[in-house]
Motif scaffolding. Structure first.
Motif, PDB file in Angstrom:
ATOM      1  N   THR A 251       3.952   1.326   9.762  1.00  0.00           N
ATOM      2  CA  THR A 251       3.119   0.132   9.663  1.00  0.00           C
ATOM      3  C   THR A 251       1.925   0.359   8.766  1.00  0.00           C
ATOM      4  O   THR A 251       1.615  -0.445   7.882  1.00  0.00           O
ATOM      5  CB  THR A 251       2.631  -0.288  11.064  1.00  0.00           C
ATOM      6  N   SER A 252       1.241   1.498   8.990  1.00  0.00           N
ATOM      7  CA  SER A 252       0.081   1.781   8.153  1.00  0.00           C
ATOM      8  C   SER A 252       0.500   2.021   6.705  1.00  0.00           C
ATOM      9  O   SER A 252      -0.236   1.661   5.771  1.00  0.00           O
ATOM     10  CB  SER A 252      -0.683   2.986   8.686  1.00  0.00           C
ATOM     11  N   ALA A 253       1.685   2.620   6.507  1.00  0.00           N
ATOM     12  CA  ALA A 253       2.171   2.850   5.137  1.00  0.00           C
ATOM     13  C   ALA A 253       2.431   1.529   4.430  1.00  0.00           C
ATOM     14  O   ALA A 253       2.117   1.372   3.249  1.00  0.00           O
ATOM     15  CB  ALA A 253       3.444   3.687   5.170  1.00  0.00           C
ATOM     16  N   ALA A 254       2.998   0.576   5.176  1.00  0.00           N
ATOM     17  CA  ALA A 254       3.262  -0.742   4.574  1.00  0.00           C
ATOM     18  C   ALA A 254       1.961  -1.437   4.198  1.00  0.00           C
ATOM     19  O   ALA A 254       1.842  -2.040   3.128  1.00  0.00           O
ATOM     20  CB  ALA A 254       4.067  -1.603   5.549  1.00  0.00           C
ATOM     21  N   THR A 255       0.985  -1.335   5.098  1.00  0.00           N
ATOM     22  CA  THR A 255      -0.303  -1.960   4.813  1.00  0.00           C
ATOM     23  C   THR A 255      -0.963  -1.311   3.605  1.00  0.00           C
ATOM     24  O   THR A 255      -1.489  -1.991   2.711  1.00  0.00           O
ATOM     25  CB  THR A 255      -1.238  -1.829   6.032  1.00  0.00           C
ATOM     26  N   SER A 256      -0.921   0.024   3.580  1.00  0.00           N
ATOM     27  CA  SER A 256      -1.511   0.742   2.444  1.00  0.00           C
ATOM     28  C   SER A 256      -0.801   0.392   1.140  1.00  0.00           C
ATOM     29  O   SER A 256      -1.451   0.199   0.104  1.00  0.00           O
ATOM     30  CB  SER A 256      -1.429   2.251   2.699  1.00  0.00           C
ATOM     31  N   ALA A 257       0.532   0.289   1.210  1.00  0.00           N
ATOM     32  CA  ALA A 257       1.305  -0.039   0.010  1.00  0.00           C
ATOM     33  C   ALA A 257       0.960  -1.431  -0.501  1.00  0.00           C
ATOM     34  O   ALA A 257       0.787  -1.636  -1.714  1.00  0.00           O
ATOM     35  CB  ALA A 257       2.803   0.053   0.311  1.00  0.00           C
ATOM     36  N   ARG A 258       0.850  -2.383   0.410  1.00  0.00           N
ATOM     37  CA  ARG A 258       0.513  -3.755   0.003  1.00  0.00           C
ATOM     38  C   ARG A 258      -0.881  -3.810  -0.617  1.00  0.00           C
ATOM     39  O   ARG A 258      -1.100  -4.496  -1.615  1.00  0.00           O
ATOM     40  CB  ARG A 258       0.604  -4.704   1.200  1.00  0.00           C
ATOM     41  N   THR A 259      -1.827  -3.088  -0.005  1.00  0.00           N
ATOM     42  CA  THR A 259      -3.189  -3.092  -0.538  1.00  0.00           C
ATOM     43  C   THR A 259      -3.233  -2.492  -1.944  1.00  0.00           C
ATOM     44  O   THR A 259      -3.829  -3.057  -2.873  1.00  0.00           O
ATOM     45  CB  THR A 259      -4.126  -2.294   0.396  1.00  0.00           C
TER      46      THR A 259
END
Length: 432
Positions: free
Chosen positions: A10-18
């Motif tokens: 989840t945090s990886a997805a958020t970081s990737a989107r940012t």
């Protein structure tokens, strides 16, 4: 490229989107401009860039953010373009075209197109005089600034379908008329100067005050505009307006780090920590402005709109304190600017300068005289200005409805939070 562990998905997805949002915003112009040069197809370039972004949305959370996200997007977009060309069986035509003897025009480009920058080529192409002015602006908003078709249509107050057709026709005209994708030779530069400078300032303004969403400032976009303006200054070192635009951008960008606080809230010019302004940028801007004024004197020309705006920006940037700012001179410069480049925004800014020079009531009186509501009735800063001047003149009750209207129209989150704070402060003052 390092893959994240499942528990961190989840945090990886958020970081990737940012990261993707930041990289896409800063790299879009460079990638699209490069694809247009290599494929000659404006629509394909936009499509392939968006394909690359879409692939990143799924690939980066799974495999990790690449070490060079911009290069990753460029490679994927280029590969998508190659695949599309192959599918369209256009590869043979492109190869055949490349094998031809250089045309006179191509030879001319080899001689004169000494600045190897696709973004500058894109801007000069968008500003080609063979295109109607409104089509140049529309193409610039869509391709250079990356506004959506719907957003571009909104600027022109037409339907999205109408704007889509206009953009298609404009790109078709570029192909049909054989408008070259290049920085023109020196003898053709003057006829493009005004259009190119307008695009560069539009690009800078979008970075300086993006006008919508959560981000009031997009520093990378402003930096890119300054970089491109430097390139144009290299091409045209004796043009006062080019030097003045560079000075104007540097003066304004020198305050970038102080315009928002740590929470992302708006900090007014008078409340900013001037010790944190970029002294090197102000020094360079001052030199650019002096060069522009000297060149103007040698040419015996009159000041243009960018020089006048740079002189105004210099007054703000070099004043050691808010109280020492020479607002009387600023008001005079706005009066000159009104003669050179009249606009309701210039009138609004002149009224503000008069208010700070002669008092808020003088500014309010000028606003009433100018009757700007007909032209700027939907512009939030007109209402915010009137509210602020009423507040400063000791009439908080009169200011309230104007703050409320400004809040309704404000396009960015920091501006909305600022206006809510003002309303809360006035509400508290009324309750005491």
């Amino acid at each position: 490229m390092t893959a994240p562990r499942p528990e961190h998905a989840t945090s990886a997805a958020t970081s990737a989107r940012t990261t993707l949002a930041e990289v896409a915003a800063s790299e879009r112009l460079r990638i699209v401009a490069t694809l247009i040069r290599t494929t000659g197809d404006w629509d394909l370039a936009e499509d392939c860039f968006h394909d690359a972004v879409t692939r990143a949305l799924t690939t980066w959370p799974e495999r990790g953010i690449p070490d060079n996200p911009g290069a990753w997007l460029t490679t994927v977009a280029k590969n998508a373009a190659i695949d599309a060309i192959r599918k369209a069986k256009a590869e043979h035509r492109a190869t055949e075209r490349a094998a031809r003897e250089p045309t006179p025009e191509a030879e001319e480009e080899t001689v004169h197109d000494t600045i190897d920058d696709d973004r500058l080529r894109l801007i000069f192409t968008c500003c080609h005089p063979a295109l109607a002015l409104e089509n140049r602006v529309a193409l610039t908003l869509r391709t250079v600034l990356g506004l959506s078709v719907a957003e571009t249509a909104h600027v022109f107050l037409v339907s999205e379908k109408t704007m889509q057709k206009r953009l298609v026709r404009t790109r078709a005209k570029i192909r049909a008329a054989g408008i070259p994708y290049r920085v023109p030779p020196p003898h053709l530069l003057p006829e493009r100067t005004a259009g190119v400078l307008a695009v560069l300032y539009l690009l800078f303004t979008e970075g300086y005050s993006s006008g919508s969403g959560s981000d009031l400032i997009r520093p990378a976009l402003a930096d890119e505009a300054i970089r491109l303006t430097r390139l144009v200054a290299q091409l045209m070192p004796q043009q006062p307006e080019v030097l003045a635009l560079l000075a104007l951008e540097l003066f304004q960008h020198s305050r970038a780090t102080t315009r928002l606080d740590a929470a992302g809230d708006l900090v007014l010019l008078e409340d900013q920590d001037r010790s944190q302004w970029n002294a090197a940028a102000i020094s360079e801007a001052s030199r650019m402005l002096a060069d522009a004024e000297h060149t103007l004197h040698l040419l015996g020309a009159t000041p243009g709109p960018y020089l006048l705006q740079a002189q105004i920006a210099a007054e703000h940037a070099t004043a050691p304190t808010p109280e020492s700012t020479d607002f009387a001179r600023i008001a005079t410069l706005y009066a000159h600017l009104r003669q050179v480049a009249p606009s309701p925004i210039v009138d609004l800014n002149r009224a503000i300068a008069v208010a700070f020079s002669e008092g808020p009531d003088a500014g309010l009186a000028l606003l009433d005289t100018l009757n700007l509501d007909a032209q700027l009735g939907e512009y939030h800063l007109l209402h915010a200005t009137r509210a602020d001047l009423l507040r400063r003149s000791g009439r908080p009750t009169d200011a309230l409805p104007h703050y409320r209207r400004a809040l309704e129209l404000a396009p960015s989150d920091p501006e909305r939070r600022f206006l809510r704070r003002r309303l809360d402060e006035l509400g508290a003052a009324r309750a005491e």
